[in-house]
Design an enzyme around this catalytic site. Structure first.
Site, PDB file in Angstrom:
ATOM      1  CE1 TYR A 188       0.750   0.256   4.444  1.00 12.07           C
ATOM      2  CE2 TYR A 188      -1.280  -0.873   4.823  1.00 12.07           C
ATOM      3  CZ  TYR A 188      -0.079  -0.349   5.186  1.00 12.07           C
ATOM      4  OH  TYR A 188      -0.045  -0.480   6.797  1.00 12.07           O
ATOM      5  CD  GLU A 189       0.045   5.696   1.559  1.00 10.01           C
ATOM      6  OE1 GLU A 189      -1.142   5.600   2.270  1.00 10.01           O
ATOM      7  OE2 GLU A 189       0.349   6.569   0.581  1.00 10.01           O
TER       8      GLU A 189
END
Ligand SMILES: Cc1cc2nc3c(=O)[nH]c(=O)nc-3n(C[C@H](O)[C@H](O)[C@H](O)COP(=O)(O)OP(=O)(O)OC[C@H]3O[C@@H](n4cnc5c(N)ncnc54)[C@H](O)[C@@H]3O)c2cc1C
Length: 563
Positions: free
Chosen positions: A421-422
């Site tokens: 994620y990110e």
């Protein structure tokens, strides 16, 4: 063995390896003097050790659940969050104008790391709120700031980040969520978002969603996207949450790890939203949130790695197999490389944080370029190292590592999300060799100059270690020159090994500094030797791969891969 925040490590790094002193020397961060920082970190460590770490197992065993459209959090999370909010930890780096403490990002990053090491699932909640605070502070109107920032900063409300849709993951520009202008200056938001972390929460009064959506006249791709504040409850002028907005949590995902963090499918059904920043320029505003979050996610990797190391070390001391297993060479190898990687990843994260602080305090373009260059490295290396260390932690435990009750498996499962994620680590690496090299590699070369100058200065005292770091930096410099001369496809093909190689150079550099700080003899020097003689040599193999380009990868067709 429960987690203990490694206070001494932080103090050593911030004093001797990645000094905080230049940040504290600026007017903006003049309060961040050593005594004050020590007091803050000591208090944060107490919170993490005594309040948050005991919640980690409960989050795993009793995941957040959806009950009549409302998320019910894991046992103890409500009290844990209250302790975070009441202690002012959400607000550590936020602007004092709205109730924040205005401390440097470097201090906030340390606190984020220890909270993540103690309880990653719960820490995600303030992490996202902090990112939202930053995005609003930079891009929102004065009205939105005045209404939302004090509530977010105090922890009465929480914040989320809504980018992902089923067809729009890494390709954010493919999003379909629509925004339509209402007559009263607000917007109606309609669409589905998936994978929204803490998309609902039962321990705050309001959940504030920052949502990316496209206006009817917004162009294709990322350029036509706008950003909106879409709260769960519509606040009145005084900030009291009023009627429910037209949005709901449809379901929660079942996941490999971070069970205590609800990952929500969200539906927006003509929900009322307020524009943040300018129409069609939402990506720029969202990037502020994402950049803050990228470093924070890198530090999550470090925090979980630290927890995994501590657990493995304790087990290795206790477990008897022909004597305590810590006395076997392979176990020593595993523990030493874990510790060496945690140190390197932590120092890289903190040097990125210091660059962000210096950029903010001085407005200097050079510091900004430094921070921009280091962000994907801190995220990519911190999280990959987090996975490697947690995986080795399972191995140190032998069969018990595969059995859930030790908690080693949970750390391994939990940390696995961080390279995804990110922005996946693949996307981070492309950012490093693409956007961050659009200066022809100047910022990278400047950083490598400093690494080489430090290594030169260390040659007389630690010739072997300094020589190895200098040579690696020089090889990285040559690879950078070769890389910027390549076309994008070739660059991208080598991006991930290039990023990792860069991190190894920086890791060697910081280990060398640590060794020098103790006079070139002692445990830090031994650890530096372990990193530089055992891990840094992988640098050559990574650069060989980075330089290989893309031709062979495409010569092997999808059909060949399937044959
Ligand atoms: C637990 C969890 C929590 C999350 N929380 C949030 C949240 O709060 N808010 C939010 O908006 N999103 C959130 N996400 C979504 C997350 O950010 C995405 O999963 C991530 O960005 C990757 O997108 P994707 O899953 O669609 O993978 P894809 O984009 O389909 O990627 C699959 C693979 O292809 C690679 N790839 C894709 N495009 C390219 C390219 N152009 N070049 C090279 N390689 C490429 C990727 O690196 C990856 O290896 C969360 C996800 C999870 C699982």
């Amino acid at each position: 063995m429960t987690y203990r925040a490694p206070l001494g490590e932080y103090q050593f790094i911030l004093n001797h390896v990645v000094p905080l002193a230049p940040v504290a020397g600026t007017e903006r961060f003049a309060e961040a003097q050593p005594d004050m920082v020590d007091a803050v970190l000591t208090e944060a460590a107490r919170l993490c050790d005594e309040v948050l770490a005991p919640l980690n197992r409960a989050g795993d065993l009793t995941p957040a659940r959806l009950e009549n459209g409302v998320v019910r959090s894991s046992p103890g999370f409500k009290d844990g969050f209250r302790a975070i909010a009441d202690g002012g930890w959400v607000a550590l780096a936020a602007s004092p104008e709205f109730g924040g403490m205005g401390l440097p990002q470097a201090v906030n990053s340390v606190v984020g790391e220890m909270m993540a090491g103690a309880c990653l699932s719960l820490q995600l909640n303030p992490l996202l709120t902090q990112g939202q605070i930053e995005a609003l502070d930079h891009h929102a109107s004065d009205e939105i700031k005045a209404l939302y920032l004090p509530k977010l900063i105090s922890g009465e409300w929480s914040g989320t980040m809504n980018l992902t849709e089923p067809q729009a993951g890494s390709d954010v520009g493919a999003l379909r969520t629509k925004a339509e202008r209402n007559d009263d200056g607000t917007y109606a938001i309609t669409g589905q978002k998936i994978f929204i972390t803490w998309g609902d929460c039962d321990f705050v009064q309001n959940v504030c969603h920052l949502v990316l959506a496209r206006l009817p006249d917004g162009g294709e791709g990322t350029k036509g996207i706008s950003l909106f504040m879409v709260p769960k409850f519509l606040p009145d002028g005084e900030g009291k949450p009023g009627p429910a907005n037209s949005l709901k949590v449809v379901s929660l995902e079942h996941k490999l790890g971070i069970h205590g963090s609800p990952t929500c499918v969200m539906s927006y059904e003509g929900a009322t939203g307020w524009l943040v920043g300018e129409e069609h320029k939402g990506m720029a505003a969202m990037f502020t949130m994402m950049n803050a979050a990228r470093l924070a996610v890198g530090m999550q990797g470090v925090g979980v790695a630290e927890a995994a190391f501590q657990k493995a070390l304790a087990y290795a001391n206790e477990r008897q197999q022909m004597g305590a297993i810590i006395n076997h060479p392979d176990v020593r190898r595993m523990l030493s490389t874990m510790k060496a990687e945690v140190f390197a990843a932590r120092a890289i994260g903190l040097v990125c944080a210091v660059a962000l602080d210096m950029a903010r305090a001085t407005g200097s373009a050079e510091w900004q370029a430094r921070a921009a260059l280091l962000t994907p490295i801190a995220k990519g290396y911190g999280t990959d190292a987090g996975c490697r260390v947690a995986e080795t932690g399972v191995q140190v435990h032998g069969g018990m590592g595969f059995i859930e009750e030790t908690g080693a498996a949970q750390l391994y499962r939990d940390v696995r999300i961080t390279p995804i994620y990110e922005g996946t680590n693949g996307i981070q690496a492309m950012d490093l060799v693409g956007r961050k090299m659009s200066d022809g590699g100047e910022a990278a070369q400047r950083l490598l100059d400093e690494v080489e100058a430090d290594a030169e200065a260390a040659r007389s005292r630690l010739p072997d270690l300094a020589g190895a770091v200098w040579a690696a930096a020089e090889a990285q410099r040559e690879a950078t020159e070769a890389l910027v001369a390549q076309g994008m496809l070739d660059r991208f093909a080598g991006a991930a090994p290039y990023l990792h190689a860069f991190a190894l150079v920086l890791g060697g550099h910081f280990h060398l500094r640590a060794a020098l700080a103790e006079g070139g003899a002692g445990p830090r020097t031994t650890l530096a030797k372990i990193f530089i003689t055992r891990l840094l040599p992988r640098h050559a193999a990574l650069l060989a791969e980075a330089r290989e380009g893309s031709e062979d990868l495409y010569a092997l067709s999808p059909e060949d891969l399937a044959s």
